[in-house]
Design an enzyme around this catalytic site. Structure first.
Site, PDB file in Angstrom:
ATOM      1  N   LYS A 127       0.800  -1.141   0.046  1.00  0.00           N
ATOM      2  CA  LYS A 127       0.112   0.006   0.071  1.00  0.00           C
ATOM      3  C   LYS A 127       0.750   1.183  -0.082  1.00  0.00           C
ATOM      4  CE  LYS A 127      -2.020   1.562   4.196  1.00  0.00           C
ATOM      5  NZ  LYS A 127      -1.602   2.826   4.387  1.00  0.00           N
ATOM      6  N   ASN A 128       1.850   1.178   0.981  1.00  0.00           N
ATOM      7  CA  ASN A 128       2.641   2.522   1.088  1.00  0.00           C
ATOM      8  C   ASN A 128       3.595   2.885   0.018  1.00  0.00           C
ATOM      9  OD1 ASN A 128       1.153   3.124   3.515  1.00  0.00           O
ATOM     10  ND2 ASN A 128       3.032   2.417   4.811  1.00  0.00           N
TER      11      ASN A 128
ATOM     12  N   CYS B  88      -4.960  13.261  13.400  1.00  0.00           N
ATOM     13  CA  CYS B  88      -5.929  12.059  13.037  1.00  0.00           C
ATOM     14  C   CYS B  88      -5.583  11.143  14.348  1.00  0.00           C
ATOM     15  CB  CYS B  88      -5.129  11.479  11.806  1.00  0.00           C
ATOM     16  SG  CYS B  88      -3.552  10.870  12.020  1.00  0.00           S
TER      17      CYS B  88
ATOM     18  N   ARG C  63       0.303  14.552  13.419  1.00  0.00           N
ATOM     19  CA  ARG C  63       1.091  14.305  11.969  1.00  0.00           C
ATOM     20  C   ARG C  63       0.787  15.640  10.891  1.00  0.00           C
ATOM     21  NH1 ARG C  63      -1.148   8.635   9.761  1.00  0.00           N
ATOM     22  NH2 ARG C  63       0.787   8.819   8.469  1.00  0.00           N
TER      23      ARG C  63
ATOM     24  N   ASP D   8       4.072   0.477  12.153  1.00  0.00           N
ATOM     25  CA  ASP D   8       3.136  -0.166  11.571  1.00  0.00           C
ATOM     26  C   ASP D   8       2.759  -1.694  12.029  1.00  0.00           C
ATOM     27  OD1 ASP D   8       2.326   2.195  10.252  1.00  0.00           O
ATOM     28  OD2 ASP D   8       2.924   1.637   8.281  1.00  0.00           O
TER      29      ASP D   8
ATOM     30  N   ARG E  54      -8.566  -0.361   4.579  1.00  0.00           N
ATOM     31  CA  ARG E  54      -7.718   0.658   4.069  1.00  0.00           C
ATOM     32  C   ARG E  54      -6.181   0.078   3.798  1.00  0.00           C
ATOM     33  NH1 ARG E  54      -7.014   5.673   7.532  1.00  0.00           N
ATOM     34  NH2 ARG E  54      -5.466   6.003   5.866  1.00  0.00           N
TER      35      ARG E  54
HETATM   36  C1  UD1 Z   1       4.178   6.656   6.153  1.00  0.00           C
HETATM   37  C2  UD1 Z   1       3.152   5.841   6.011  1.00  0.00           C
HETATM   38  C3  UD1 Z   1       2.579   5.069   7.285  1.00  0.00           C
HETATM   39  C4  UD1 Z   1       4.046   4.908   8.373  1.00  0.00           C
HETATM   40  C5  UD1 Z   1       4.724   6.055   8.600  1.00  0.00           C
HETATM   41  C6  UD1 Z   1       6.074   5.829   9.253  1.00  0.00           C
HETATM   42  C7  UD1 Z   1       2.408   6.021   3.829  1.00  0.00           C
HETATM   43  C8  UD1 Z   1       1.300   6.273   3.119  1.00  0.00           C
HETATM   44  N1  UD1 Z   1       2.188   5.941   5.402  1.00  0.00           N
HETATM   45  O1  UD1 Z   1       3.235   7.772   6.842  1.00  0.00           O
HETATM   46  O2  UD1 Z   1       2.019   3.737   7.262  1.00  0.00           O
HETATM   47  O3  UD1 Z   1       3.292   4.703   9.745  1.00  0.00           O
HETATM   48  O4  UD1 Z   1       5.315   6.509   7.292  1.00  0.00           O
HETATM   49  O5  UD1 Z   1       6.810   4.759   8.968  1.00  0.00           O
HETATM   50  O6  UD1 Z   1       3.581   5.555   3.432  1.00  0.00           O
HETATM   51  N2  UD1 Z   1       6.170  14.433  10.563  1.00  0.00           N
HETATM   52  C9  UD1 Z   1       6.582  15.723  10.837  1.00  0.00           C
HETATM   53  N3  UD1 Z   1       6.333  16.849  10.017  1.00  0.00           N
HETATM   54  C10 UD1 Z   1       6.241  16.248   8.731  1.00  0.00           C
HETATM   55  C11 UD1 Z   1       5.963  14.864   8.360  1.00  0.00           C
HETATM   56  C12 UD1 Z   1       5.880  13.932   9.494  1.00  0.00           C
HETATM   57  O7  UD1 Z   1       6.646  16.095  12.018  1.00  0.00           O
HETATM   58  O8  UD1 Z   1       6.010  17.199   7.708  1.00  0.00           O
HETATM   59  C13 UD1 Z   1       6.233  13.508  11.736  1.00  0.00           C
HETATM   60  C14 UD1 Z   1       5.063  12.711  11.925  1.00  0.00           C
HETATM   61  O9  UD1 Z   1       4.167  13.471  12.745  1.00  0.00           O
HETATM   62  C15 UD1 Z   1       5.219  11.365  12.564  1.00  0.00           C
HETATM   63  C16 UD1 Z   1       6.806  11.292  11.993  1.00  0.00           C
HETATM   64  O10 UD1 Z   1       7.264  12.503  11.605  1.00  0.00           O
HETATM   65  O11 UD1 Z   1       5.394  11.586  13.985  1.00  0.00           O
HETATM   66  C17 UD1 Z   1       6.927  10.049  10.941  1.00  0.00           C
HETATM   67  O12 UD1 Z   1       6.018  10.331   9.997  1.00  0.00           O
HETATM   68  P1  UD1 Z   1       6.053  10.137   8.344  1.00  0.00           P
HETATM   69  O13 UD1 Z   1       7.302   9.478   8.069  1.00  0.00           O
HETATM   70  O14 UD1 Z   1       6.223  11.431   7.604  1.00  0.00           O
HETATM   71  O15 UD1 Z   1       5.047   9.487   8.105  1.00  0.00           O
HETATM   72  P2  UD1 Z   1       3.934   9.178   6.857  1.00  0.00           P
HETATM   73  O16 UD1 Z   1       4.647   9.436   5.577  1.00  0.00           O
HETATM   74  O17 UD1 Z   1       2.701  10.119   7.195  1.00  0.00           O
END
Ligand code: UD1
Length: 431
Positions: free
Chosen positions: A22-23, A116, A121, A304, A396
């Site tokens: 999915k990711n 969320c 996030r 995850d 999902r």
């Molecule tokens: C992706 C995955 C999700 C997985 C996560 C971590 C997808 C669609 N989803 O989510 O399944 O759990 O990686 O492996 O690929 N953060 C910030 N600022 C930002 C972006 C992120 O502070 O601009 C923080 C988030 O709040 C979180 C951490 O960084 O605490 C990790 O987030 P991130 O790696 O971005 O996860 P996703 O891409 O949302």
């Protein structure tokens, strides 16, 4: 709302095939907006989140057609309409269209995804990166907008190796003027898969899978064929379910290299794990040994799989400590596990799980996708009937979860709520 009813426990046994990741599929679908032409994407999983991303990119000008186990995406022109708020709220990964839109049309607008169930996030790292590449970023009326006539290359240091930010910035950079260097980039296999896809479109990307990714912008990208990598989280969920039920399961369509942290933990917990070329076979000969673990960005233990892992540790012969370092507030499943008899104490991002002899079936609620997976694993381990409500969260990220578990011998059915009420009504009526 549907729910999943499990009558446990049953040691899982047999063979199961993991689907496409999915990711990886989500950013790749978003990236197809960058290409002028047709992309044939194979091994795209049939998931609710994939359907949502398809709707988002269709709204932006992509034409989609089904292929066997895949999707054909044709893009001539891309518009800069705002994706509907309900789709962005439904799936935060909708934000991944910003990079491609900005690169291709010079303007990207999306409704702010908001908080969320697993924490705040934010998307600040995505926006800071766009800004460094010359985009003007503004927030107004619940929308975020980024504009740039043409992005330019930049040196971007991420404060945290965010998966989504790394992907969005890679996609923005492939059509930018000059070279972009992303440092402290995420190293997840899904990042490498996105880079492989971008390369096949004609992009110039190096270093994906390492902390430094270099992207030299090109003038135009063309269509290509791509097969999405296997889903390491789905595979890990079945291995953990097999471990928790003292089962004997082979998971196929796996890249074992992507599963090292999970396999190491499973072995530490007493599982006999054999790693094949494209499969992992697990036999759990007895009670789970307790273990301590911390979630980390790849190659660390994936956040995850934290919930399914916590479920397995509830029956361990001793105490385990689980620390969640990636997301705040990702222990929503703990209080639901306690409804099944689990002994868990929480202190901020740390959960202490005291192993117990038995879990007992109860009605529990999936608050998000991975919490739901944890509760299903616990339900397979528990005595009696467990109903995991709000099963739509599981749709999902898991294709035919109940069907695949049934093939492994579990007594699992998915019940639509209408049936549930009809069934209860009938029982009352018969009294
Ligand atoms: C992706 C995955 C999700 C997985 C996560 C971590 C997808 C669609 N989803 O989510 O399944 O759990 O990686 O492996 O690929 N953060 C910030 N600022 C930002 C972006 C992120 O502070 O601009 C923080 C988030 O709040 C979180 C951490 O960084 O605490 C990790 O987030 P991130 O790696 O971005 O996860 P996703 O891409 O949302």
């Amino acid at each position: 709302m549907a729910f999943i009813r499990i009558n446990g426990p049953t040691p899982l046994s047999g063979q199961v095939v993991a689907g496409g990741a999915k990711n990886a599929a989500l950013p790749i679908l978003a990236a197809s907006l960058l290409a002028r032409g047709t992309c044939h994407l194979s091994s795209v999983p049939r998931l609710e989140d994939v359907a949502t991303m398809c709707q988002v990119i269709e709204g932006l000008g992509a034409r989609l057609a089904g292929m066997e186990r895949g999707i054909k995406v044709t893009v001539d022109d891309v518009n800069d309409r705002v994706p509907p708020e309900e789709l962005v709220r439904k799936m935060r990964a909708s934000v991944l269209v910003m990079g491609p839109l900005l690169a291709r049309t010079g303007r990207a607008r999306i409704p702010l995804p908001g908080g969320c169930a697993i924490g705040a996030r934010p998307i600040d790292l995505h926006l800071k990166g766009f800004h460094a590449m010359g985009a003007q970023v503004s927030l107004a009326d619940g929308e975020v907008e980024a504009r740039a006539a043409r992005l330019h290359g930049a040196s971007i240091y991420l404060d945290y190796p965010s998966v989504g930010a790394t992907e969005n910035l890679m996609m923005a950079a492939v059509l930018a003027e000059g070279e972009t260097v992303i440092e402290d980039a995420a190293k997840e296999p899904e990042i490498v898969d996105l880079a492989t896809f971008l390369l096949s479109l004609g992009a110039d990307v190096h270093g994906a899978g390492t902390p430094v990714i270099r992207i030299r912008g090109v003038g135009e990208l063309h269509g290509a064929d791509h097969t999405v990598i296997p889903d390491r989280i789905e595979a890990g969920t079945y291995l953990l379910a097999a471990c928790g039920t003292q089962g004997d399961v082979s998971v196929h369509n796996v890249v074992p290299e992507h599963m090292k942290a999970v396999v190491a933990k499973l072995r530490e917990m007493g599982a006999e794990v054999q790693v094949g070329e494209r499969s992992v076979h697990l036999v759990m000969p007895g009670r789970v040994r307790p273990t301590d673990l911390k979630t980390f960005p790849y190659p660390g233990f994936p956040t995850d799989l934290q919930a399914p892992m916590m479920a397995v540790l509830t029956l361990a012969a001793g105490s385990s400590v689980v620390t969640e370092t990636v997301f705040e507030n990702r222990f929503m499943h703990a209080s639901e596990l306690m409804r099944l008899g689990a002994r868990i104490r929480m202190d901020g991002r740390v959960a202490i799980i005291e192993g117990t002899d038995h879990l007992w079936g109860a009605s529990v609620r999936a608050t998000d996708l991975r919490a739901g997976a944890g509760l299903v694993v616990a339900g397979l381990m528990a005595h009696g009937v467990t109903d995991v409500c709000d099963a739509h969260h599981l749709d999902r990220g898991y294709d035919d979860l109940a069907g695949k578990l049934r093939k492994l011998g579990a007594h699992v059915v998915r019940v639509e709520d209408d049936d549930y009420f009809a069934e209860r009504w009938e029982r009352i009526h018969l009294r």
